[in-house]
Design a protein around this motif. Structure first.
Motif, PDB file in Angstrom:
ATOM      1  N   LEU A  21       0.831  -1.200   0.000  1.00 54.69           N
ATOM      2  CA  LEU A  21       0.000   0.000   0.000  1.00 54.69           C
ATOM      3  C   LEU A  21       0.868   1.253   0.000  1.00 54.69           C
ATOM      4  CD1 LEU A  21      -2.778  -0.843   2.620  1.00 54.69           C
ATOM      5  CD2 LEU A  21      -2.859  -1.133   0.136  1.00 54.69           C
ATOM      6  N   HIS A  78      -7.645   4.358   3.807  1.00 53.48           N
ATOM      7  CA  HIS A  78      -8.134   3.365   4.763  1.00 53.48           C
ATOM      8  C   HIS A  78      -8.573   4.032   6.061  1.00 53.48           C
ATOM      9  CE1 HIS A  78      -8.493  -0.175   7.230  1.00 53.48           C
ATOM     10  NE2 HIS A  78      -7.518   0.248   8.025  1.00 53.48           N
ATOM     11  N   GLU A 107      -2.947   5.308  -0.050  1.00 48.92           N
ATOM     12  CA  GLU A 107      -3.911   4.231   0.185  1.00 48.92           C
ATOM     13  C   GLU A 107      -4.141   4.004   1.681  1.00 48.92           C
ATOM     14  OE1 GLU A 107      -3.358   1.447  -3.762  1.00 48.92           O
ATOM     15  OE2 GLU A 107      -1.771   1.447  -2.243  1.00 48.92           O
ATOM     16  N   ALA A 155     -10.218  -3.691   1.454  1.00 50.60           N
ATOM     17  CA  ALA A 155      -9.782  -3.186   0.143  1.00 50.60           C
ATOM     18  C   ALA A 155     -10.915  -2.464  -0.570  1.00 50.60           C
ATOM     19  CB  ALA A 155      -9.259  -4.339  -0.708  1.00 50.60           C
ATOM     20  N   ARG A 214     -10.861  -8.439   1.835  1.00 46.98           N
ATOM     21  CA  ARG A 214     -11.559  -7.915   0.660  1.00 46.98           C
ATOM     22  C   ARG A 214     -12.447  -6.732   1.035  1.00 46.98           C
ATOM     23  NH1 ARG A 214     -16.118 -11.214  -2.801  1.00 46.98           N
ATOM     24  NH2 ARG A 214     -16.596  -9.558  -4.300  1.00 46.98           N
TER      25      ARG A 214
END
Length: 213
Positions: A40, A48, A44, A76, A73
């Motif tokens: 990441l 988050h 990114e 993400a 998942r």
């Protein structure tokens, strides 16, 4: 020292505000810098953090179901929703949630820990340093030493004696690991780069446990 969720939220907001200020003038190239989170970029990781501040229990559960209980998942997917087209847009989205009290079904202390740990995941590769209040760091260190809820922190330090040399934090028994509270927090959560700031017979044991989940 503040107690209870209401007392912790101001600490979360202060750390978010400090991080937003530190990142205000990054270039697009700097936004693409690899973070301490494998795979990441710093942009990114910031997305988050925005996601964590935007996701209530209902949306969290809906996402988990949508991703068929694949939690990685889900993370993400939510990260991508908050990323934006540019670093400036990612930063603007984060600034909008600095004072948010929305959260997934986690203790507020977990959100404080996430803000500090991911803040360091971002700052360290960029060469940025923050003088964290020692009381805030101590609260986070105390939370992680007794929890495996988000990361395998409690299991990672099992059988070790951790002692801060800049504050009151101390826990456990066994081979010694001593040093700054921030370095103890970061190594407890698997960031072995901070082991270089620690001393004691237990440091190499802690380093070897960095990938524990």
């Amino acid at each position: 020292m503040t107690t209870g969720p209401r007392g912790v939220w101001p600490l979360v907001h202060a750390e978010r505000a400090a991080l937003a200020a530190d990142l205000a003038d990054l270039t697009e190239a700097e936004w693409a810098t690899p973070s301490l989170c494998a795979g990441l970029s710093v942009r990114e990781v910031l997305a988050h953090l925005t996601s964590s501040a935007s996701l209530n229990g209902v949306r969290w559960l809906a996402g988990v179901i949508r991703c068929r209980f694949d939690f990685d998942r889900q993370v993400a997917m939510r990260l991508a929703e908050e990323l934006g087209a540019t670093g400036a847009e990612t930063h603007a989205r984060f600034r909008r949630v600095v004072t948010s009290t929305t959260k997934p079904p986690l203790p507020v202390l977990a959100l404080l820990g996430e803000t500090i740990v991911h803040g360091e995941d971002i700052r360290r590769p960029l060469g940025l340093r923050r003088a964290y209040p020692i009381g805030t760091l101590t609260r986070v260190a105390e939370y992680y030493q007794g929890s495996d809820l988000v990361v395998a922190a409690k299991r990672r330090i099992a059988g070790l004696r951790l002692v801060a040399d800049d504050g009151p934090f101390a826990t456990g028994s066994g081979p010694l690991v001593s040093g700054p509270t921030l370095a103890l927090v970061m190594t407890t959560t698997g960031r072995s780069a901070y082991c270089d700031e620690l001393d004691g017979d237990g440091v190499e044991i802690l380093r070897e446990r960095r990938d524990m989940r």
